[in-house]
Scaffold this motif. Sequence first.
Motif, short mmCIF file in Angstrom:
data_model
loop_
_atom_site.label_atom_id
_atom_site.label_comp_id
_atom_site.label_asym_id
_atom_site.label_seq_id
_atom_site.Cartn_x
_atom_site.Cartn_y
_atom_site.Cartn_z
N PRO A 174 -36.40 -29.40 -21.39
CA PRO A 174 -35.27 -30.21 -20.92
C PRO A 174 -35.59 -31.69 -21.09
CG PRO A 174 -36.03 -28.66 -19.22
CD PRO A 174 -37.08 -28.71 -20.28
N ASP A 175 -34.61 -32.49 -21.50
CA ASP A 175 -34.79 -33.94 -21.43
C ASP A 175 -34.98 -34.31 -19.96
OD1 ASP A 175 -34.59 -34.90 -24.12
OD2 ASP A 175 -32.48 -34.34 -24.09
N GLY A 176 -35.88 -35.26 -19.72
CA GLY A 176 -36.15 -35.68 -18.35
C GLY A 176 -37.52 -35.26 -17.85
N VAL A 177 -38.26 -34.46 -18.65
CA VAL A 177 -39.62 -34.12 -18.27
C VAL A 177 -40.58 -35.17 -18.84
CG1 VAL A 177 -39.13 -31.65 -18.23
CG2 VAL A 177 -40.02 -32.69 -20.33
N ASP A 178 -41.82 -35.14 -18.37
CA ASP A 178 -42.89 -35.94 -18.98
C ASP A 178 -43.60 -35.07 -20.00
OD1 ASP A 178 -42.63 -38.38 -17.69
OD2 ASP A 178 -43.82 -37.74 -15.97
N VAL A 179 -43.94 -35.64 -21.14
CA VAL A 179 -44.65 -34.89 -22.19
C VAL A 179 -45.93 -35.62 -22.54
CG1 VAL A 179 -44.56 -33.94 -24.51
CG2 VAL A 179 -42.48 -33.99 -23.12
N ASP A 180 -47.05 -34.91 -22.46
CA ASP A 180 -48.34 -35.42 -22.93
C ASP A 180 -48.72 -34.60 -24.17
OD1 ASP A 180 -48.55 -37.19 -20.84
OD2 ASP A 180 -49.71 -35.84 -19.58
N LEU A 181 -48.71 -35.25 -25.34
CA LEU A 181 -49.08 -34.57 -26.58
C LEU A 181 -50.31 -35.26 -27.15
CD1 LEU A 181 -48.61 -32.60 -28.93
CD2 LEU A 181 -47.02 -34.27 -29.91
N GLU A 182 -51.39 -34.49 -27.28
CA GLU A 182 -52.61 -35.04 -27.86
C GLU A 182 -53.14 -34.05 -28.89
OE1 GLU A 182 -55.86 -33.34 -24.62
OE2 GLU A 182 -55.32 -35.47 -24.58
N GLY A 183 -54.09 -34.50 -29.71
CA GLY A 183 -54.67 -33.61 -30.69
C GLY A 183 -54.79 -34.25 -32.06
N ILE A 184 -54.92 -33.40 -33.09
CA ILE A 184 -55.18 -33.84 -34.45
C ILE A 184 -54.16 -33.25 -35.40
CG2 ILE A 184 -56.89 -33.81 -36.33
CD1 ILE A 184 -59.06 -33.48 -34.20
#
Length: 237
Positions: free
Chosen positions: A142-152
């Motif tokens: 859903p729009d409105g969440v926090d997203v943490d995307l890390e990696g390679i």
Amino acid sequence: MNDPGGIRASDAEREAVVEQLRVASVEGRLTLGELTERTEAAYTAVTQAELAVVTSDLPQAGRGPAPSPVPVPPPGGRKRRWFVAVMGDSKRRGKWRIDQELGAVAVMGDVLLDLREAEVRTGAVVDIAATAIMGDVKIIVPDGVDVDLEGIAIMGDKKVQVIEAPPGANAPRIRVKAFALMGDVKVIGDSRAEPVKKTWSAWREQWRELRGELGGEPYRPLPPHGSGHRLHPPREP
């Protein structure tokens, strides 16, 4: 003179409602999409009456059954539910339960995880390990969440296309650790995905009445919280 709209809500009262919503989510009463929408509504509430509407169909704190305990990782490592596609497709959408960490592996194939109608029993965080090797992993939230995307990403791509919660909001969090080799790992929001059909909720009707929006017009987005942030509640059928 008293505010004609009712007693103004405080920041502490908003945070208390957000915590009540989080507990309801762990108990399986709210999907991730509902939790996100109501969290946004709580932060944009101006009066105590509006805050009360957000939790009007949920047990009051201390009156309902004790919440189910959050699963504890077993000794020696964390248990993870895997979705694997090798030269094919693996899709999970609609109503389903998330009670552990998730893993997605796409090898010359595609994995789709749609979290919007999922019941999140792990608290406020969904943890996903995503690997795409000459394939694609797509995660819809859903729009409105926090997203943490890390990696390679090697000769591939990892990206977030989500209208996230404003800074400081205690919104649900999606945490993704990605590895992409000639493939893609993407996290996308409602505004970039096929809309989910939603039933009309009584609390939304009460919210509209409090805001003076009754009169036959279609449901409109809740007012923005924070500069430049636009909220996107679920689309109505």
